[in-house]
Scaffold this active site. Structure first.
Site, PDB file in Angstrom:
ATOM      1  N   ILE A 137       3.363   4.165  -1.191  1.00 21.10           N
ATOM      2  CA  ILE A 137       3.491   4.843  -2.484  1.00 21.10           C
ATOM      3  C   ILE A 137       4.881   5.440  -2.663  1.00 21.10           C
ATOM      4  CG2 ILE A 137       1.011   5.335  -2.653  1.00 21.10           C
ATOM      5  CD1 ILE A 137       1.584   8.199  -1.711  1.00 21.10           C
TER       6      ILE A 137
ATOM      7  N   HIS B 116      -1.790   1.178  -4.161  1.00 17.38           N
ATOM      8  CA  HIS B 116      -2.185   2.582  -4.022  1.00 17.38           C
ATOM      9  C   HIS B 116      -1.455   3.485  -5.004  1.00 17.38           C
ATOM     10  CE1 HIS B 116      -3.957   2.330   0.338  1.00 17.38           C
ATOM     11  NE2 HIS B 116      -4.602   1.606  -0.542  1.00 17.38           N
TER      12      HIS B 116
ATOM     13  N   GLN C   6       0.840  -1.198   0.000  1.00 22.51           N
ATOM     14  CA  GLN C   6       0.000   0.000   0.000  1.00 22.51           C
ATOM     15  C   GLN C   6       0.877   1.251   0.000  1.00 22.51           C
ATOM     16  OE1 GLN C   6      -1.010   0.058   4.772  1.00 22.51           O
ATOM     17  NE2 GLN C   6      -2.059   1.524   3.481  1.00 22.51           N
TER      18      GLN C   6
END
Ligand SMILES: [Zn+2]
Length: 312
Positions: free
Chosen positions: A144, A160, A142
């Site tokens: 980034i 994400h 998740q």
């Protein structure tokens, strides 16, 4: 959308409790006792690890936190007067694209001074080593910040998106972009202190699409609050979870998003799930292992070369 998926997987978790799947009677009681309380026995984990052919590693915010990456969430987590959930939304971008770009520009610039920690490096080294043995490692994250990529991870599913990708709001084109600053107008902007005023950059000076004749406004290619995950990435994730024979949940808990979306279906197949995180674990979870502590400390010995590995 995310909430309903979460509720769905939670229901599945409850309805497919492993003890209800009728394992052989002789093993049933032992298995239920084991499941009632995850094991922290590293030697047992290493036995399972040594036999695994397809390892899925789900990583969460805790892995980035150990590299000092700010999340702008929770107590004290502010950029100027705001937290991520107030800026990382399609509504905030529509209202004030300059402010949202300042926020993301700052986050990109911060990453110039952040480095992969021993957890990122152990995962990347494990993938490199196991690939020579015909075994696979996939990282589903998740985060980034691209620290997994920086560490050398090749097989990476960023659910994400990434701070270093843009998407055109006009033509939809997605591009990798590592420029610093991302555009001249953002140079020196984005300071996080609460007294700093908005730069109020004209929209035509914000990052623009370079596709022929487009010039559309670019946005960060990240999944914002209220948006759904990319369907193609989710399909890839499902494929990997269907074939994995060991699942690690690192820097988050298997009962919170995003791992809660994925770990229950793995665990329902009887595949061992091992958590490496700081949080205490509810004893009722149906995963096999839990190793408490910073994952930069617990993960490297867990993923190190096993004595049965002939090729390193
Ligand atoms: Zn475009």
């Amino acid at each position: 959308m995310l909430m309903s998926l979460f509720q769905f997987t939670t229901r599945r978790l409850v309805s497919q409790a492993y003890c209800g799947l009728k394992p052989p009677p002789s093993k049933k009681q032992r298995f239920c006792l084991e499941m009632a309380r995850p094991s922290s026995n590293m030697a047992d984990f290493r036995e399972v690890f040594a036999k695994a052919k397809h390892i899925a590693i789900i990583t969460g915010a805790g892995v980035s936190a150990e590299s000092g990456v700010p999340t702008f969430r929770g107590p004290g987590g502010f950029w100027r007067k705001w937290q991520a959930q107030e800026l990382a939304t399609p509504e905030a971008f529509a209202r004030n694209p300059s402010r949202v770009w300042e926020f993301y520009h700052y986050r990109r610039e911060v990453m110039l001074s952040k480095h992969p920690n021993p957890a990122h490096l152990a995962i990347a080294e494990c993938e490199r080593r196991l690939s020579k043995q015909g075994r696979s490692v996939v990282v589903i994250t998740q985060n980034i910040d691209e620290l997994h990529r920086k560490a050398g991870t090749k097989h990476l599913l960023e659910i994400h998106g990434s701070l270093f990708k843009t998407r055109c709001t006009n033509c939809g084109n997605v591009t990798a972009d590592y420029k610093s600053p991302i555009c001249p107008a953002l140079a020196g902007k984005g300071a996080p202190d609460p007294e700093v005023a908005d730069a109020v950059i004209p929209v035509e000076d914000l990052p623009r699409c370079e596709e022929d004749g487009c010039n559309g406004l670019l946005r960060p290619h990240v999944v914002w609050f209220g948006e759904t995950l990319d369907a193609d990435v989710l399909t890839e994730v499902e494929k990997e979870l269907d074939i994995c024979d060991l699942c690690l949940v690192v820097g988050t808990s298997s009962v919170v998003y995003p791992a809660a979306m994925f770990a229950p279906q793995v665990s329902a197949r009887g595949v061992p799930v091992a958590e490496f995180n700081m949080e205490a674990t509810p004893a009722t979870n149906r995963f096999r292992f839990h190793f408490p502590g910073p994952c930069g400390t617990t993960l490297p010995p867990a993923l190190a070369r096993h004595e049965t590995e002939l090729i390193s």
